[in-house]
Write a protein that holds these residues in place. Structure first.
Motif, mmCIF file in Angstrom:
data_model
loop_
_atom_site.group_PDB
_atom_site.id
_atom_site.type_symbol
_atom_site.label_atom_id
_atom_site.label_comp_id
_atom_site.label_asym_id
_atom_site.label_seq_id
_atom_site.Cartn_x
_atom_site.Cartn_y
_atom_site.Cartn_z
ATOM 1 N N PHE A 21 10.628 47.340 -72.684
ATOM 2 C CA PHE A 21 9.590 46.476 -73.255
ATOM 3 C C PHE A 21 9.054 47.018 -74.587
ATOM 4 C CE2 PHE A 21 5.137 45.344 -73.874
ATOM 5 C CZ PHE A 21 5.211 43.966 -73.850
ATOM 6 N N ALA A 22 8.605 48.246 -74.585
ATOM 7 C CA ALA A 22 7.938 48.805 -75.778
ATOM 8 C C ALA A 22 8.850 48.807 -77.000
ATOM 9 C CB ALA A 22 7.441 50.212 -75.477
ATOM 10 N N THR A 23 10.137 49.000 -76.795
ATOM 11 C CA THR A 23 11.057 49.056 -77.941
ATOM 12 C C THR A 23 11.349 47.674 -78.519
ATOM 13 O OG1 THR A 23 13.046 48.901 -76.564
ATOM 14 C CG2 THR A 23 12.174 51.118 -77.013
ATOM 15 N N GLN A 24 11.029 46.620 -77.784
ATOM 16 C CA GLN A 24 11.343 45.264 -78.231
ATOM 17 C C GLN A 24 10.201 44.588 -78.988
ATOM 18 O OE1 GLN A 24 14.447 43.803 -77.939
ATOM 19 N NE2 GLN A 24 14.929 45.904 -77.380
ATOM 20 N N ILE A 25 9.009 45.150 -78.945
ATOM 21 C CA ILE A 25 7.868 44.588 -79.674
ATOM 22 C C ILE A 25 8.039 44.928 -81.151
ATOM 23 C CG2 ILE A 25 5.346 44.669 -79.994
ATOM 24 C CD1 ILE A 25 6.161 43.340 -77.386
ATOM 25 N N ARG A 26 7.964 43.916 -82.004
ATOM 26 C CA ARG A 26 8.129 44.146 -83.441
ATOM 27 C C ARG A 26 6.962 44.950 -83.995
ATOM 28 N NH1 ARG A 26 10.299 38.742 -86.337
ATOM 29 N NH2 ARG A 26 9.998 40.126 -88.095
ATOM 30 N N LYS A 27 7.270 45.940 -84.809
ATOM 31 C CA LYS A 27 6.226 46.753 -85.448
ATOM 32 C C LYS A 27 5.615 46.007 -86.635
ATOM 33 C CE LYS A 27 6.871 50.001 -82.559
ATOM 34 N NZ LYS A 27 6.317 49.614 -81.289
ATOM 35 N N GLU A 28 6.372 45.077 -87.196
ATOM 36 C CA GLU A 28 5.874 44.229 -88.278
ATOM 37 C C GLU A 28 6.164 42.783 -87.909
ATOM 38 O OE1 GLU A 28 7.347 45.298 -92.101
ATOM 39 O OE2 GLU A 28 6.823 47.404 -91.862
ATOM 40 N N GLY A 29 5.174 41.930 -88.099
ATOM 41 C CA GLY A 29 5.351 40.524 -87.770
ATOM 42 C C GLY A 29 4.900 40.211 -86.356
ATOM 43 N N ALA A 30 5.319 39.037 -85.868
ATOM 44 C CA ALA A 30 4.832 38.519 -84.591
ATOM 45 C C ALA A 30 5.881 38.624 -83.482
ATOM 46 C CB ALA A 30 4.405 37.062 -84.750
ATOM 47 N N THR A 31 5.383 38.949 -82.290
ATOM 48 C CA THR A 31 6.183 38.919 -81.066
ATOM 49 C C THR A 31 5.374 38.151 -80.036
ATOM 50 O OG1 THR A 31 7.055 41.133 -81.546
ATOM 51 C CG2 THR A 31 7.392 40.285 -79.320
ATOM 52 N N LEU A 32 5.989 37.169 -79.412
ATOM 53 C CA LEU A 32 5.348 36.395 -78.348
ATOM 54 C C LEU A 32 6.006 36.819 -77.044
ATOM 55 C CD1 LEU A 32 4.538 32.629 -78.411
ATOM 56 C CD2 LEU A 32 5.738 33.600 -76.473
ATOM 57 N N VAL A 33 5.188 37.204 -76.061
ATOM 58 C CA VAL A 33 5.717 37.666 -74.777
ATOM 59 C C VAL A 33 5.197 36.767 -73.668
ATOM 60 C CG1 VAL A 33 5.929 39.595 -73.174
ATOM 61 C CG2 VAL A 33 5.723 40.042 -75.633
ATOM 62 N N GLU A 34 6.131 36.207 -72.896
ATOM 63 C CA GLU A 34 5.779 35.370 -71.750
ATOM 64 C C GLU A 34 5.931 36.203 -70.489
ATOM 65 O OE1 GLU A 34 6.864 32.825 -68.266
ATOM 66 O OE2 GLU A 34 8.318 33.966 -69.391
ATOM 67 N N PHE A 35 4.856 36.290 -69.714
ATOM 68 C CA PHE A 35 4.878 36.971 -68.417
ATOM 69 C C PHE A 35 4.948 35.893 -67.346
ATOM 70 C CE2 PHE A 35 2.963 39.994 -71.266
ATOM 71 C CZ PHE A 35 3.401 41.235 -70.817
ATOM 72 N N GLY A 36 6.008 35.916 -66.556
ATOM 73 C CA GLY A 36 6.185 34.885 -65.535
ATOM 74 C C GLY A 36 7.031 35.402 -64.389
ATOM 75 N N ALA A 37 7.602 34.452 -63.637
ATOM 76 C CA ALA A 37 8.478 34.789 -62.515
ATOM 77 C C ALA A 37 9.452 33.632 -62.300
ATOM 78 C CB ALA A 37 7.666 35.037 -61.251
ATOM 79 N N SER A 38 10.586 33.940 -61.713
ATOM 80 C CA SER A 38 11.621 32.926 -61.519
ATOM 81 C C SER A 38 11.175 31.808 -60.577
ATOM 82 C CB SER A 38 12.903 33.574 -60.986
ATOM 83 O OG SER A 38 12.634 34.239 -59.761
ATOM 84 N N TRP A 39 10.242 32.090 -59.671
ATOM 85 C CA TRP A 39 9.781 31.104 -58.690
ATOM 86 C C TRP A 39 8.572 30.295 -59.181
ATOM 87 C CZ3 TRP A 39 4.786 32.245 -57.913
ATOM 88 C CH2 TRP A 39 4.384 33.564 -58.098
ATOM 89 N N CYS A 40 8.103 30.542 -60.399
ATOM 90 C CA CYS A 40 6.871 29.942 -60.923
ATOM 91 C C CYS A 40 7.175 28.617 -61.640
ATOM 92 C CB CYS A 40 6.229 30.953 -61.874
ATOM 93 S SG CYS A 40 4.968 30.305 -62.953
ATOM 94 N N PRO A 41 6.770 27.454 -61.064
ATOM 95 C CA PRO A 41 7.075 26.169 -61.708
ATOM 96 C C PRO A 41 6.540 26.017 -63.134
ATOM 97 C CG PRO A 41 6.460 25.812 -59.418
ATOM 98 C CD PRO A 41 6.191 27.272 -59.727
ATOM 99 N N PRO A 42 5.284 26.389 -63.433
ATOM 100 C CA PRO A 42 4.839 26.251 -64.824
ATOM 101 C C PRO A 42 5.631 27.140 -65.788
ATOM 102 C CG PRO A 42 2.946 26.562 -63.372
ATOM 103 C CD PRO A 42 4.179 26.795 -62.555
ATOM 104 N N CYS A 43 6.108 28.277 -65.294
ATOM 105 C CA CYS A 43 6.920 29.166 -66.137
ATOM 106 C C CYS A 43 8.232 28.480 -66.517
ATOM 107 C CB CYS A 43 7.215 30.479 -65.412
ATOM 108 S SG CYS A 43 5.735 31.385 -64.910
ATOM 109 N N LYS A 44 8.798 27.739 -65.576
ATOM 110 C CA LYS A 44 10.045 27.014 -65.853
ATOM 111 C C LYS A 44 9.830 25.926 -66.891
ATOM 112 C CE LYS A 44 11.963 27.922 -61.299
ATOM 113 N NZ LYS A 44 12.309 27.402 -60.000
ATOM 114 N N VAL A 45 8.654 25.309 -66.883
ATOM 115 C CA VAL A 45 8.321 24.285 -67.880
ATOM 116 C C VAL A 45 8.124 24.931 -69.256
ATOM 117 C CG1 VAL A 45 6.587 22.571 -68.548
ATOM 118 C CG2 VAL A 45 7.310 22.745 -66.161
ATOM 119 N N LEU A 46 7.572 26.135 -69.270
ATOM 120 C CA LEU A 46 7.271 26.822 -70.529
ATOM 121 C C LEU A 46 8.526 27.299 -71.257
ATOM 122 C CD1 LEU A 46 5.268 28.026 -72.539
ATOM 123 C CD2 LEU A 46 5.006 29.982 -71.000
#
Length: 105
Positions: A11-36
């Motif tokens: 995780f920590a190595t994938q966050i951009r040091k410059e600019g924007a990173t959007l991170v979605e926290f979810g789960a495979s069984w979560c219906p709203p996550c599937k919509v997102l």
């Protein structure tokens, strides 16, 4: 670009040091996550190289979810220059994510 799955290990190595990173926290069984996920794919296509989008499965990476206080899914955290700056809890319309990203791009 596309949505990249990350975990507690990388995780920590994938966050951009410059600019924007959007991170979605979810789960495979979560219906709203599937919509997102298609919304995040669209945002990835629109923003290209200016934005990195990551997804964290809270069941597989509980340490990362806990580190950022994720209590509900989906939770989206926007990082700017490596620091968390916005937290959106629950599924929101695409325009909400676009407006938040506009502040940091």
């Amino acid at each position: 670009m596309s949505v990249t799955a990350v975990n507690d290990v990388n995780f920590a190595t994938q966050i951009r040091k410059e600019g924007a990173t959007l991170v979605e926290f979810g789960a495979s069984w979560c219906p709203p996550c599937k919509v997102l996920l298609p919304i995040l794919d669209e945002l990835s296509e629109q923003h290209g190289e200016k934005l990195r989008i990551l997804k964290v499965d809270c069941d597989e990476s509980p340490a990362t979810a806990s580190q950022f206080g994720v209590m509900s899914m989906p939770t989206v955290i926007v990082f700017h220059n490596g620091e968390p700056v916005e937290k959106l809890i629950g599924l929101r319309p695409k325009s909400v994510y676009e407006n938040v990203l506009a502040k940091y791009s």
